[in-house]
Design an enzyme around this catalytic site. Structure first.
Site: not given
Ligand SMILES: *Cc1c(COP(=O)(O)O)cnc(C)c1O
Length: 399
Positions: A58, A183, A208
């Site tokens: 993790r 962002d 993206k």
């Protein structure tokens, strides 16, 4: 080292993987240690925040660390972390920096799920959000409160394409002790360098252009040295991690991102400029077009443009707009962007805007220009306009 070269070398360590050019997909939850002393040593190194020191899947394995190292280098930040989606990256970054009683300033142009997270989730935990005008620039100062901890920017907005004066906003935020979270998905790590413009935490929806092929979801947060410990701790407290197969796809996409982006940029500007000449179009919203209100800021702060922009049709009957969109063959109808294929999606910001009224009257459409030949894309849009005219004519005759 030049940017193109960094894109090839960043995060690669063939000597650790039998000479393989690419870091392999490492699968695993448990990580074994050879002795109790080694276990204790690894725990100590992990607590000391040594890069790559992981005691459990993790906390990442070499596949995760390869992408994190590459993005931190390309964005120009201190360290990065990967997440299962771009949204998870943004929500974790915000959760890291905020506590009950804090205030956030969020740009009106932000990706709408980010706004929903702040108001619907963090709102329940006593965090207050105020929406500000993306054009605020240094004027953001007037909206700062003593408890403002985060100013969130997204430039340009990924639907409405306002370019923000990030350095001016960052200077005002820092004067008041607030952090700037950005962002940076549209700019990508290549075309906007957030840490040169005062940003403290940068978010990439790697889904993206980094993945670049519409075949995986992934997010990345990159931090300054100061913001890193908080973001890292919160990420681990929340149990955020991402799968190695998706990370491998992001690493693979990354290596060709420069050539893809330059093609998206060129073709996007060509299609946008052509749309501007069409009588059916009310506006084209593309920061790289000289007439765009954010063009000067884009030229000052950005090193390029991706293939995502918007257009607004002149007011037309819904059936005519539908005929336009439905007749497109190369522009698929759907969200997300940054893959090799072209996309179109209708949107309507009029009802969501709180700071400035949306000034257009017709239907807004977001376009992603993919890697097809722009001549074919223009022919596709011409077919759309022909269908629109035909439907409008039919409507006129019926009336
Ligand atoms: C797509 C997108 C996101 C979210 O990314 P996911 O991987 O879809 O969660 C965040 N910000 C912007 C600007 C986006 O376009």
């Amino acid at each position: 080292m030049k940017e193109k070269t960094k894109l090839v070398t960043a995060g690669r360590h063939p000597e650790r993987f039998a000479g393989l050019v690419n870091t392999p997909v490492c699968r695993g939850s448990t990580i074994l240690h050879g002795s109790m002393a080694e276990w204790e040593d690894k725990k100590r190194r992990r607590a000391a925040d040594e890069a790559g020191a992981s005691t459990y899947g993790r906390f990442g394995n070499p596949t995760h660390h390869a992408l994190e190292e590459a993005i931190a280098e390309l964005e120009g930040g201190y360290r990065s972390l990967v997440y299962p989606s771009g949204l998870a990256a943004g929500t974790t970054a915000l959760t890291s920096l905020l506590a009950a009683g804090d205030h956030v300033l969020l740009t009106d142009s932000a990706y709408s799920p980010t706004r929903t997270f702040l108001t619907r989730v963090l709102g329940r935990f006593g965090v207050e959000t105020t929406i500000y005008d993306p054009a605020a620039g240094a004027g953001i100062e007037a909206s700062m409160r003593p408890n403002t901890r985060v100013v969130y920017v997204e430039s340009p907005g990924s639907e409405t394409f306002e370019v923000q004066d990030v350095p001016a906003i960052a200077a005002a935020a820092h004067r008041h002790g607030a952090k700037v979270v950005m962002d940076n998905t549209w700019g990508t790590p290549l075309f906007f360098k957030p840490f040169e413009h005062g940003v403290d935490v940068s978010i990439q929806a790697a889904t993206k252009y980094i993945v670049g092929h519409s075949d995986a979801l992934l997010g990345i947060v990159t931090c300054t040295e100061e913001t890193w410990p908080l973001v890292k701790r919160t990420t681990q407290d929340l149990g955020q991690t991402a799968g190695p197969d998706d990370i491998y796809l992001a690493l693979r996409g990354l290596r060709t991102m420069n050539v893809r982006l330059h093609q998206h940029w060129r073709a996007g500007v060509e299609v946008a400029a052509w749309l501007q000449t069409r009588p059916e179009v009310e506006a084209v919203l593309h920061p790289a077009l000289p007439g765009h209100p954010g063009h000067a800021l884009w030229k000052r702060d950005f090193r390029g443009a991706c293939g995502l922009f918007a257009m607004v049709l002149k007011p037309a009957a819904p059936a005519a707009v539908e005929a336009f969109v439905d007749s497109l063959r190369l522009f698929g109808i759907g969200v997300s962007w940054g893959g090799y294929e072209s996309l179109v999606v209708p949107f309507n910001p009029a009802g969501d805007r709180v700071t400035a009224k949306w000034p257009y009257r017709g239907q807004a459409l977001r376009l992603h220009v993919g890697l097809e030949d722009p001549a074919d894309l223009i022919a596709d849009l011409e077919r759309g306009f022909a269908a629109l005219a035909e439907r409008r004519e039919k409507g006129r005759r019926a009336a």
